[in-house]
Motif scaffolding. Structure first.
Motif, PDB file in Angstrom:
ATOM      1  N   GLY A   1      22.949  34.452  53.983  1.00 30.38           N
ATOM      2  CA  GLY A   1      21.805  34.912  55.069  1.00 30.38           C
ATOM      3  C   GLY A   1      21.814  34.252  56.228  1.00 30.38           C
ATOM      4  N   LEU A   2      22.061  32.535  56.115  1.00 30.17           N
ATOM      5  CA  LEU A   2      21.829  31.756  57.190  1.00 30.17           C
ATOM      6  C   LEU A   2      23.161  32.420  58.251  1.00 30.17           C
ATOM      7  CD1 LEU A   2      22.879  28.172  56.511  1.00 30.17           C
ATOM      8  CD2 LEU A   2      23.691  28.810  58.754  1.00 30.17           C
ATOM      9  N   LEU A   3      24.308  32.417  58.405  1.00 34.71           N
ATOM     10  CA  LEU A   3      24.945  33.955  58.833  1.00 34.71           C
ATOM     11  C   LEU A   3      24.745  34.964  59.780  1.00 34.71           C
ATOM     12  CD1 LEU A   3      28.877  33.311  57.692  1.00 34.71           C
ATOM     13  CD2 LEU A   3      27.080  31.804  59.430  1.00 34.71           C
ATOM     14  N   VAL A   4      24.134  35.250  59.058  1.00 38.77           N
ATOM     15  CA  VAL A   4      22.650  36.459  59.300  1.00 38.77           C
ATOM     16  C   VAL A   4      21.539  36.196  60.320  1.00 38.77           C
ATOM     17  CG1 VAL A   4      21.538  38.613  58.719  1.00 38.77           C
ATOM     18  CG2 VAL A   4      23.249  38.229  57.572  1.00 38.77           C
ATOM     19  N   ALA A   5      20.902  35.860  59.835  1.00 38.80           N
ATOM     20  CA  ALA A   5      19.753  34.154  59.957  1.00 38.80           C
ATOM     21  C   ALA A   5      20.632  34.219  61.915  1.00 38.80           C
ATOM     22  CB  ALA A   5      19.224  33.345  59.686  1.00 38.80           C
ATOM     23  N   SER A   6      21.448  34.139  62.391  1.00 37.20           N
ATOM     24  CA  SER A   6      22.638  32.998  63.502  1.00 37.20           C
ATOM     25  C   SER A   6      23.019  34.147  64.246  1.00 37.20           C
ATOM     26  CB  SER A   6      23.353  31.929  62.625  1.00 37.20           C
ATOM     27  OG  SER A   6      24.105  32.117  62.132  1.00 37.20           O
TER      28      SER A   6
ATOM     29  N   GLY B   1      28.654  40.103  62.448  1.00 33.16           N
ATOM     30  CA  GLY B   1      28.314  41.781  62.945  1.00 33.16           C
ATOM     31  C   GLY B   1      27.395  42.185  63.389  1.00 33.16           C
ATOM     32  N   GLY B   2      26.126  41.640  63.456  1.00 34.74           N
ATOM     33  CA  GLY B   2      25.232  42.110  63.437  1.00 34.74           C
ATOM     34  C   GLY B   2      24.425  43.303  63.073  1.00 34.74           C
ATOM     35  N   VAL B   3      24.721  42.831  62.013  1.00 31.48           N
ATOM     36  CA  VAL B   3      24.136  43.782  60.308  1.00 31.48           C
ATOM     37  C   VAL B   3      22.832  42.975  60.025  1.00 31.48           C
ATOM     38  CG1 VAL B   3      24.512  45.039  58.148  1.00 31.48           C
ATOM     39  CG2 VAL B   3      26.887  44.179  59.703  1.00 31.48           C
ATOM     40  N   PRO B   4      21.958  44.211  60.453  1.00 33.04           N
ATOM     41  CA  PRO B   4      20.881  43.730  59.708  1.00 33.04           C
ATOM     42  C   PRO B   4      20.403  42.456  57.965  1.00 33.04           C
ATOM     43  CG  PRO B   4      20.906  46.394  59.832  1.00 33.04           C
ATOM     44  CD  PRO B   4      22.080  45.722  60.503  1.00 33.04           C
ATOM     45  N   LEU B   5      19.874  41.916  58.200  1.00 32.79           N
ATOM     46  CA  LEU B   5      18.804  41.083  57.108  1.00 32.79           C
ATOM     47  C   LEU B   5      18.536  42.609  55.438  1.00 32.79           C
ATOM     48  CD1 LEU B   5      18.853  38.552  55.522  1.00 32.79           C
ATOM     49  CD2 LEU B   5      16.719  38.794  56.466  1.00 32.79           C
ATOM     50  N   TRP B   6      17.866  43.301  56.261  1.00 26.86           N
ATOM     51  CA  TRP B   6      17.501  44.387  55.284  1.00 26.86           C
ATOM     52  C   TRP B   6      19.035  44.999  54.490  1.00 26.86           C
ATOM     53  CZ3 TRP B   6      18.864  49.028  55.188  1.00 26.86           C
ATOM     54  CH2 TRP B   6      19.297  50.131  56.819  1.00 26.86           C
ATOM     55  N   ALA B   7      19.764  45.579  55.163  1.00 29.68           N
ATOM     56  CA  ALA B   7      20.368  46.312  54.781  1.00 29.68           C
ATOM     57  C   ALA B   7      22.064  45.388  54.453  1.00 29.68           C
ATOM     58  CB  ALA B   7      21.819  46.634  56.147  1.00 29.68           C
ATOM     59  N   VAL B   8      22.432  44.420  54.888  1.00 25.14           N
ATOM     60  CA  VAL B   8      23.116  42.918  54.452  1.00 25.14           C
ATOM     61  C   VAL B   8      22.876  42.941  52.462  1.00 25.14           C
ATOM     62  CG1 VAL B   8      23.795  40.729  53.526  1.00 25.14           C
ATOM     63  CG2 VAL B   8      23.361  41.698  56.095  1.00 25.14           C
ATOM     64  N   CYS B   9      20.418  43.145  52.358  1.00 25.00           N
ATOM     65  CA  CYS B   9      19.904  42.208  51.227  1.00 25.00           C
ATOM     66  C   CYS B   9      20.406  43.310  49.747  1.00 25.00           C
ATOM     67  CB  CYS B   9      18.887  41.800  51.715  1.00 25.00           C
ATOM     68  SG  CYS B   9      18.552  40.310  51.957  1.00 25.00           S
ATOM     69  N   ALA B  10      19.781  44.494  50.511  1.00 26.45           N
ATOM     70  CA  ALA B  10      20.646  45.881  50.165  1.00 26.45           C
ATOM     71  C   ALA B  10      22.002  45.749  49.291  1.00 26.45           C
ATOM     72  CB  ALA B  10      20.094  47.099  50.659  1.00 26.45           C
ATOM     73  N   LEU B  11      22.783  45.771  50.369  1.00 29.71           N
ATOM     74  CA  LEU B  11      24.371  45.971  49.966  1.00 29.71           C
ATOM     75  C   LEU B  11      24.861  44.766  49.139  1.00 29.71           C
ATOM     76  CD1 LEU B  11      26.380  47.256  53.322  1.00 29.71           C
ATOM     77  CD2 LEU B  11      25.911  48.600  51.530  1.00 29.71           C
ATOM     78  N   ILE B  12      24.675  44.205  48.956  1.00 25.29           N
ATOM     79  CA  ILE B  12      24.657  42.274  48.086  1.00 25.29           C
ATOM     80  C   ILE B  12      23.653  43.113  46.513  1.00 25.29           C
ATOM     81  CG2 ILE B  12      23.710  39.778  47.355  1.00 25.29           C
ATOM     82  CD1 ILE B  12      24.720  39.829  50.580  1.00 25.29           C
ATOM     83  N   VAL B  13      22.735  43.704  46.452  1.00 22.70           N
ATOM     84  CA  VAL B  13      21.979  44.072  45.474  1.00 22.70           C
ATOM     85  C   VAL B  13      22.680  45.121  44.606  1.00 22.70           C
ATOM     86  CG1 VAL B  13      19.513  44.728  44.535  1.00 22.70           C
ATOM     87  CG2 VAL B  13      19.465  43.157  46.427  1.00 22.70           C
ATOM     88  N   LEU B  14      23.264  46.313  45.363  1.00 21.35           N
ATOM     89  CA  LEU B  14      23.687  46.910  44.784  1.00 21.35           C
ATOM     90  C   LEU B  14      25.183  46.837  44.057  1.00 21.35           C
ATOM     91  CD1 LEU B  14      23.685  50.220  47.056  1.00 21.35           C
ATOM     92  CD2 LEU B  14      22.772  49.640  44.969  1.00 21.35           C
ATOM     93  N   ALA B  15      25.942  45.846  44.689  1.00 22.52           N
ATOM     94  CA  ALA B  15      27.094  45.086  44.794  1.00 22.52           C
ATOM     95  C   ALA B  15      27.132  44.079  43.405  1.00 22.52           C
ATOM     96  CB  ALA B  15      27.998  43.939  45.377  1.00 22.52           C
ATOM     97  N   ALA B  16      25.833  43.626  43.043  1.00 20.88           N
ATOM     98  CA  ALA B  16      25.328  42.678  42.033  1.00 20.88           C
ATOM     99  C   ALA B  16      25.064  44.018  40.584  1.00 20.88           C
ATOM    100  CB  ALA B  16      24.053  41.883  42.253  1.00 20.88           C
ATOM    101  N   VAL B  17      24.021  44.413  41.273  1.00 20.01           N
ATOM    102  CA  VAL B  17      24.232  45.462  39.903  1.00 20.01           C
ATOM    103  C   VAL B  17      25.532  46.529  39.846  1.00 20.01           C
ATOM    104  CG1 VAL B  17      22.211  47.690  39.242  1.00 20.01           C
ATOM    105  CG2 VAL B  17      20.916  46.252  41.016  1.00 20.01           C
ATOM    106  N   ALA B  18      25.744  47.166  40.287  1.00 19.17           N
ATOM    107  CA  ALA B  18      27.356  47.364  39.887  1.00 19.17           C
ATOM    108  C   ALA B  18      28.214  46.994  38.937  1.00 19.17           C
ATOM    109  CB  ALA B  18      28.310  47.877  41.313  1.00 19.17           C
ATOM    110  N   GLY B  19      28.395  45.456  39.953  1.00 22.49           N
ATOM    111  CA  GLY B  19      29.564  44.667  38.769  1.00 22.49           C
ATOM    112  C   GLY B  19      28.680  43.953  37.203  1.00 22.49           C
TER     113      GLY B  19
END
Length: 247
Positions: free
Chosen positions: A54-59, A63-81
């Protein structure tokens, strides 16, 4: 990395900043997935990794990936795990509790997660997300106990959102503060210390319970079945459930 940070965060190759620098967002997602339900992923950084992401996204350093997309992908990975851990637990059943120790597997981790699951029931799928090691094994224990699948999915998603998106958003919010950047190592150490406090408390409580049992049930036949392995053995057959899950 300072000596204190090295002790708290582990070897340099587990340092969140180095991991993200080497593997990027894909590496973050793989680690989140592995730590959420693969038995070999318990040692991986979780909270500190999400906070750093989150800190790197804010700064603007991811790679310029938007915060909402990063959060969505992390949630998907956590749920899949967690989903993977649950299915594995349903397949192996109570045999998991008799599996011999190895370099990457310790029965004590399973027993600790079983105790956590027995204490908190369905809520453990949410609470365990914030407890290192336990968050890896609780979905497996849910599968071993044959928790109702629909119930598991609901609590799995809730926990994945609160932990995956919540910690990442916290890192992004604090990442806009200059003080955080100047003291990032100290902050990561603090996150690790806070995250392991529940384990320390549970270990102390377990020690106190064992001491009480030793003093009050010594010599009583069958009293040894009260421990984690005794409870685990009863998960076989019909698939016992926590009281919260009774119809």
């Amino acid at each position: 990395m300072t000596t204190l940070a090295a002790l708290a965060l582990g070897p340099a190759w587990l340092d969140p900043d180095q991991l993200i620098g080497a593997f990027g967002l894909v590496g973050v997602l793989v680690i989140v997935y592995a730590e959420s339900g693969l038995l070999v992923g318990f040692f991986l950084p979780g909270d500190s990794l999400l906070f750093t992401t989150g800190l790197l996204v804010a700064s603007g350093r991811l790679g310029g990936v938007p915060l909402w997309a990063v959060c969505a992908l992390i949630v998907l990975a956590a749920v899949a795990g967690d989903q993977t851990g649950y299915l594995f637990g349903r397949k192996v059943g109570p045999a998991l509790f008799t599996r011999p120790d190895s370099r990457l597997f310790r029965r004590e981790n399973v027993e600790r997660a079983h105790g956590f699951f027995a204490a908190y029931g369905r809520k453990s799928l949410v609470l365990a997300r914030f407890v290192p090691v336990v968050r890896t094994f609780v979905p497996v224990i849910a599968g071993v106990s044959r928790m109702e699948y629909r119930t598991f999915v609901v609590f799995n998603v809730v926990g994945g959102v609160l932990w995956g998106a919540g910690v990442t958003l916290l890192g992004a919010a604090l990442g806009r503060i200059g003080f955080v950047h100047r003291h990032i190592e100290a902050l990561l150490v603090l996150i690790v210390v806070v995250s392991v406090l529940p384990i320390a408390v549970e270990l102390l409580r377990a020690r106190a319970r064992r001491a009480r049992r030793a003093g009050g049930t010594e010599g009583v036949p069958g009293s040894e079945a009260a421990g984690p392995l005794g409870g685990a053995a009863r998960l076989g057959g019909g698939g016992a459930r926590h009281p919260e899950e009774e119809p």
